[in-house]
Design a protein around this motif. Sequence first.
Motif, short mmCIF file in Angstrom:
data_model
loop_
_atom_site.label_atom_id
_atom_site.label_comp_id
_atom_site.label_asym_id
_atom_site.label_seq_id
_atom_site.Cartn_x
_atom_site.Cartn_y
_atom_site.Cartn_z
N VAL A 509 0.86 -1.08 0.00
CA VAL A 509 0.09 0.05 0.02
C VAL A 509 0.92 1.29 0.05
O VAL A 509 1.97 1.57 0.85
N VAL A 510 0.72 1.84 -0.77
CA VAL A 510 1.50 3.41 -1.05
C VAL A 510 0.47 4.50 -0.89
O VAL A 510 -0.47 4.73 -1.49
N LYS A 511 1.05 5.36 0.06
CA LYS A 511 0.09 6.81 0.07
C LYS A 511 1.04 7.98 -0.37
O LYS A 511 2.23 7.96 0.48
N LEU A 512 0.36 8.91 -1.10
CA LEU A 512 1.14 10.17 -1.40
C LEU A 512 0.50 11.18 -0.19
O LEU A 512 -0.81 11.29 -0.43
N ILE A 513 1.06 11.95 0.41
CA ILE A 513 0.74 12.86 1.44
C ILE A 513 1.40 14.17 1.05
O ILE A 513 2.44 14.45 0.84
N ASP A 514 0.45 15.22 1.54
CA ASP A 514 0.68 16.61 1.69
C ASP A 514 0.93 16.95 3.04
O ASP A 514 -0.10 16.94 3.85
N VAL A 515 2.28 17.41 3.51
CA VAL A 515 2.37 17.70 4.74
C VAL A 515 2.19 19.24 5.13
O VAL A 515 3.03 19.97 4.30
N TYR A 516 1.39 19.59 5.89
CA TYR A 516 1.17 21.08 6.08
C TYR A 516 2.43 21.73 6.99
O TYR A 516 2.89 20.87 7.77
N PRO A 517 2.58 22.89 6.91
CA PRO A 517 3.93 23.42 7.58
C PRO A 517 3.36 23.66 9.01
O PRO A 517 2.11 23.27 9.44
N PRO A 518 4.20 23.50 10.13
CA PRO A 518 3.88 23.16 11.44
C PRO A 518 3.25 24.38 12.06
O PRO A 518 2.64 24.25 13.32
N ASP A 519 3.15 25.61 11.62
CA ASP A 519 2.74 26.74 12.41
C ASP A 519 1.16 27.38 11.85
O ASP A 519 0.95 28.32 12.10
N LEU A 520 0.40 26.34 11.55
CA LEU A 520 -0.87 26.58 10.93
C LEU A 520 -2.02 26.63 12.21
O LEU A 520 -1.72 25.66 12.98
N PRO A 521 -2.95 27.20 12.17
CA PRO A 521 -3.75 27.41 13.37
C PRO A 521 -4.66 26.10 13.30
O PRO A 521 -5.09 25.29 12.29
N SER A 522 -5.31 25.84 14.61
CA SER A 522 -6.41 24.77 14.82
C SER A 522 -7.67 25.01 13.89
O SER A 522 -7.90 26.35 13.67
N LEU A 523 -8.54 24.07 13.57
CA LEU A 523 -9.48 24.21 12.82
C LEU A 523 -10.85 23.62 13.52
O LEU A 523 -10.57 22.55 14.28
N GLY A 524 -11.94 24.17 13.38
CA GLY A 524 -13.04 23.79 13.97
C GLY A 524 -13.69 22.44 13.55
O GLY A 524 -13.37 21.88 12.38
N PRO A 525 -14.65 21.85 14.20
CA PRO A 525 -15.17 20.37 13.66
C PRO A 525 -15.92 20.51 12.24
O PRO A 525 -16.29 21.74 11.94
N PRO A 526 -15.91 19.42 11.42
CA PRO A 526 -16.51 19.72 10.34
C PRO A 526 -18.08 19.75 10.40
O PRO A 526 -18.52 19.11 11.40
N PRO A 527 -18.72 20.51 9.87
CA PRO A 527 -20.10 20.58 10.02
C PRO A 527 -21.05 19.63 9.35
O PRO A 527 -22.11 19.58 9.84
#
Length: 643
Positions: A509-527
């Motif tokens: 199993v191979v997964k290609l992933i986009d890793v976000y920078p470490p300094d992004l803010p938190s996000l609220g729950p999906p609606p």
Amino acid sequence: MLASLAAALSLALALAEPTASTGSPTDGDLARARAASIREHYTKYEHRIPMRDGVHLFTAVYLPKDDSKPHPFLIFRTPYGISVGGGDPLKHYGVDYSPGRLGPSEEFEAAGYIFVQQEVRGRFLSEGRFVEMTPVGRGPGGVDESTDLHDTMEWLLKRVPGHNGKAGIWGGSYPGFYAAASIIDTHPAIKAASPQAPMTDLYMGDDSYHGGAFMLAANFDFYATFGRQQNPTPLPAKQEPFEYGTPDGYEYFLARRTLGQIEASLPPSQRELWHDQATHDTYDDYWKSRNLAPWLKNIRCAVLTVGGWFDAEDLQGPFSTYQAIKGQNPGIYSGLVIGPWTHNGWNRYDGERLGDVHFDAKTAVEYRKNVLFPFFEHYLRGAAKKDLPEATVFETGTNVWRHYPSWPPAKARARTLYFGAGGRLAFEAPALPGAFDDYMSDPGKPVPFVGYPATEVPSEYMVSDQRFAATRTDVLVYRTEPLEEDLTVAGPVSPRLFVSTSGTDSDWVVKLIDVYPPDLPSLGPPPDRHDARKPGVELGGYQQLVRGEPLRGKFRNSFEKPEPFTPGKVEAVSFQMPDINHTFRRGHRIMVQVQSSWFPLIDLNPQTFVEIPRAKVSDFKPATQRVYRSQDLASGVELRILP
């Protein structure tokens, strides 16, 4: 008269009683409001239309009450059932379309189409025997989906008043298959078709198998409520879900382990179709006869094929259908639209976000209004042709629509990201000899495909945070340095691995992933309930799945003739994952994860060379897996990169 439908609908929605908890109309309010408005402007007729072999197909026709001008037909053929009699005229059993629509969007209802909805052979009130993905031209009497639409069209043209002699067909998921299969040897009245999320080859990347691995959770959930019927079978008022007895599908399936024990947990009436899917585990004649692509010929109408980048069921189907129609039918328009959507999501939601990933616009609303509706209006009513390129695809990462003369873009060039020491991922090939990474894969403790309990396949899993997997000892992780500039990938993703195993079979199993920078803010729950997981997420360091795909190792050379591994022998394992159109932004990292289970998204590989549908619990054994990253055995992932 029909022109007032949109205004009437808006008024009805404004008058819909808000709920106490939200202060705004619910889906139920919306459905009732739409139903009232449509009843005012349409008359419903129910027919049993005869086919050439004597079988009658139950069909509902919604005729506009506005007879001041002729109207085109818009046809929808489905195995999921349509409402009958005095019930809700807008309810589709088992298909989660946006509440209350007769067609793909409100624009169609306001413009005035003759909506035709038909139950296919062997489903609910239609006669005959249901066959999974009807093989072309091989039914009794030579009937198939194309002949059924031809006979339906002849009947409609002669007996339904007020039409302009032109018709279109559309549908998503299984109805997408029917939309494509029905236009082979196109009836002269059919001028436009839109197969959406069409199943094209169930074994080769659509619902049933990916890389030879059985899509366990999704198929079990589907066939637990979808079985063969005795006709006539009235449409039930409510679909009862399967009772797992636990909120955790991982726990449910692991306790049963083998496909035989899992099948035994289904109700007896639901096992037949599941059994066909699960036991035909090689690419045999059962699957080959159901591969629609080679039969998509003699098509004489414009075709707009639609799919979603995050379709967990039929991601490959739109690409296969588009390419087959384009290659085998010169002279017609064969277009492709791929948006940032889940399975059929462009018909159900606004397309503004999926789970924790935002797309900065109501992408599905834009598509329905500005792409699909003008397409049908032009070919069925003669409206001015909107400039529609062959390929309209959404570029995730940058969140913009791109237009190409064909797909994949000709300018994209292949480059390989190689695995290196210390989890390094880079475009430079490794220079050291004899290097490898290894891990122990234990079928008793498989890698889950999401980091939270779920019985069904959550729609957000295809963008889900992979940090839960990156910390496991049975997952290899490789990542680039932070990117110094944007990098856009457009087209298929192709792992090129050199591997060995201590067993005689293994999944890769191979997964290609986009890793976000470490300094992004938190996000609220999906609606949205389809995306709900936990109360918010920390976006800093988020590991967004961009594409993932398995290859069952026994099929590394042929999907028809499986071959065992020789324990310890190094072998090349190469395969192609479904296309992407994604920009990894400056400051992000590219990550690749490699593992040998993805449970219960796919079934467990015993890691011994056996017929998996007949495997016993004793056949499931741990194995040591090696992935080589040396000068002469350079593993990596090939990407198609735009300049």
